[in-house]
Enzyme design. Sequence first.
Site, PDB file in Angstrom:
ATOM      1  CG  HIS A   1      -0.150   4.351   4.893  1.00 28.44           C
ATOM      2  ND1 HIS A   1      -0.937   3.535   5.665  1.00 28.44           N
ATOM      3  CD2 HIS A   1      -0.931   5.431   4.586  1.00 28.44           C
ATOM      4  CE1 HIS A   1      -2.135   4.078   5.821  1.00 28.44           C
ATOM      5  NE2 HIS A   1      -2.150   5.222   5.179  1.00 28.44           N
TER       6      HIS A   1
ATOM      7  CG  HIS B   1      -4.130  -0.366   6.214  1.00 20.41           C
ATOM      8  ND1 HIS B   1      -4.060  -0.287   7.597  1.00 20.41           N
ATOM      9  CD2 HIS B   1      -3.123   0.421   5.750  1.00 20.41           C
ATOM     10  CE1 HIS B   1      -3.054   0.491   7.928  1.00 20.41           C
ATOM     11  NE2 HIS B   1      -2.473   0.951   6.832  1.00 20.41           N
TER      12      HIS B   1
ATOM     13  CG  HIS C   1      -0.287   0.057   2.536  1.00 22.34           C
ATOM     14  ND1 HIS C   1       0.459  -0.986   3.056  1.00 22.34           N
ATOM     15  CD2 HIS C   1      -0.246   1.051   3.471  1.00 22.34           C
ATOM     16  CE1 HIS C   1       0.917  -0.641   4.251  1.00 22.34           C
ATOM     17  NE2 HIS C   1       0.509   0.587   4.518  1.00 22.34           N
TER      18      HIS C   1
ATOM     19  CG  HIS D   1       3.646  -2.565  10.557  1.00 17.40           C
ATOM     20  ND1 HIS D   1       2.731  -1.849  11.283  1.00 17.40           N
ATOM     21  CD2 HIS D   1       3.986  -1.787   9.504  1.00 17.40           C
ATOM     22  CE1 HIS D   1       2.504  -0.684  10.692  1.00 17.40           C
ATOM     23  NE2 HIS D   1       3.263  -0.625   9.597  1.00 17.40           N
TER      24      HIS D   1
ATOM     25  CG  ASP E   1       0.581  -1.714   7.466  1.00 14.98           C
ATOM     26  OD1 ASP E   1       1.428  -2.611   7.633  1.00 14.98           O
ATOM     27  OD2 ASP E   1       0.826  -0.502   7.601  1.00 14.98           O
TER      28      ASP E   1
ATOM     29  CG  ASP F   1       4.865   2.777   7.285  1.00 13.38           C
ATOM     30  OD1 ASP F   1       3.979   3.290   6.579  1.00 13.38           O
ATOM     31  OD2 ASP F   1       4.629   1.862   8.100  1.00 13.38           O
TER      32      ASP F   1
END
Length: 299
Positions: free
Chosen positions: A62, A137, A60, A264, A206, A64
């Site tokens: 994001h 998520h 995804h 994570h 995530d 990080d």
Amino acid sequence: MELVFLGTSSAIPTSHRNHSSIALKAFGEIFLFDCGEGTQLQMSKAKISPMKINNIFITHFHGDHILGLPGIIQSMAFRGRKNPLHIFGPKGLVEMVNIIRNFGYFSLTFEIYMHEIEDGIIIEAENYRISCSKMNHTVLNFAYSIYEKRRPKFIKEKAIALGINPGPDFGKLQRGIAVKVGDNIIHPEQVLGEERKGRKIVYSGDTTPSDQMLEFAKDADLLVHESTFEGKYGDEAGEMGHSTSVQAAEIAKKANVKRLILTHVSTRYKKSDILETEAREIFENSTVAEDFMQIEVER
């Protein structure tokens, strides 16, 4: 098949946990799953060359999980890379990579092929299959599955009994190609044993716990599942689109996986003992990943 954990932190890196990234060494290749900030430095420390990576899979968008992409792409170009690079990810990947192409001043020396994915098989190769599935998520997130294709065992005695001499014809039959012996055609199924189960690895990205993951991870040899918080923070995890160690362990148990690796990890945990202890109470074969941990997935 060997996994190398290059980054195991959640949103913010720490002195001992970098942003999310996992390298898989398998089938004569190196595959990269997620590419958080600092990934190429972690690769250097792990003695993994970015020039050997032809496929990158993003769960995804994001930061990080993606902020290492500009650096690794530019480093490949500075080194004179010629081989094409394939990047897989959710819808919006093409726009994001086109921004990276124009980020800073550098000359791109190789082709980048972007693949915006949907549920299902995204690579079907001779020795392996890679699939993806949407998870839950705060933004669109895909989990990935890597499955090893194993050919049925070649039964030499059957081949010889059918008049086939050891040599090139043995190899053809092992690869599924029929051969001619005199006036007879010998088909592979005549000299091969039963189908053999290959190894399966699943990486969640995530996500909150979901029925999709239960089905997707079913009977996996290794499940790498996010575990941002310990069990008592279940409500907080759910609001943020994450899972706890307890929830990840429950998924592993219900999906009948062989081994669970938790990753994570929230920056609130300087030590991850509580996450591992909680998970093991539900699913014994659980381990919290650390940066540079190497996991061999055996048959």
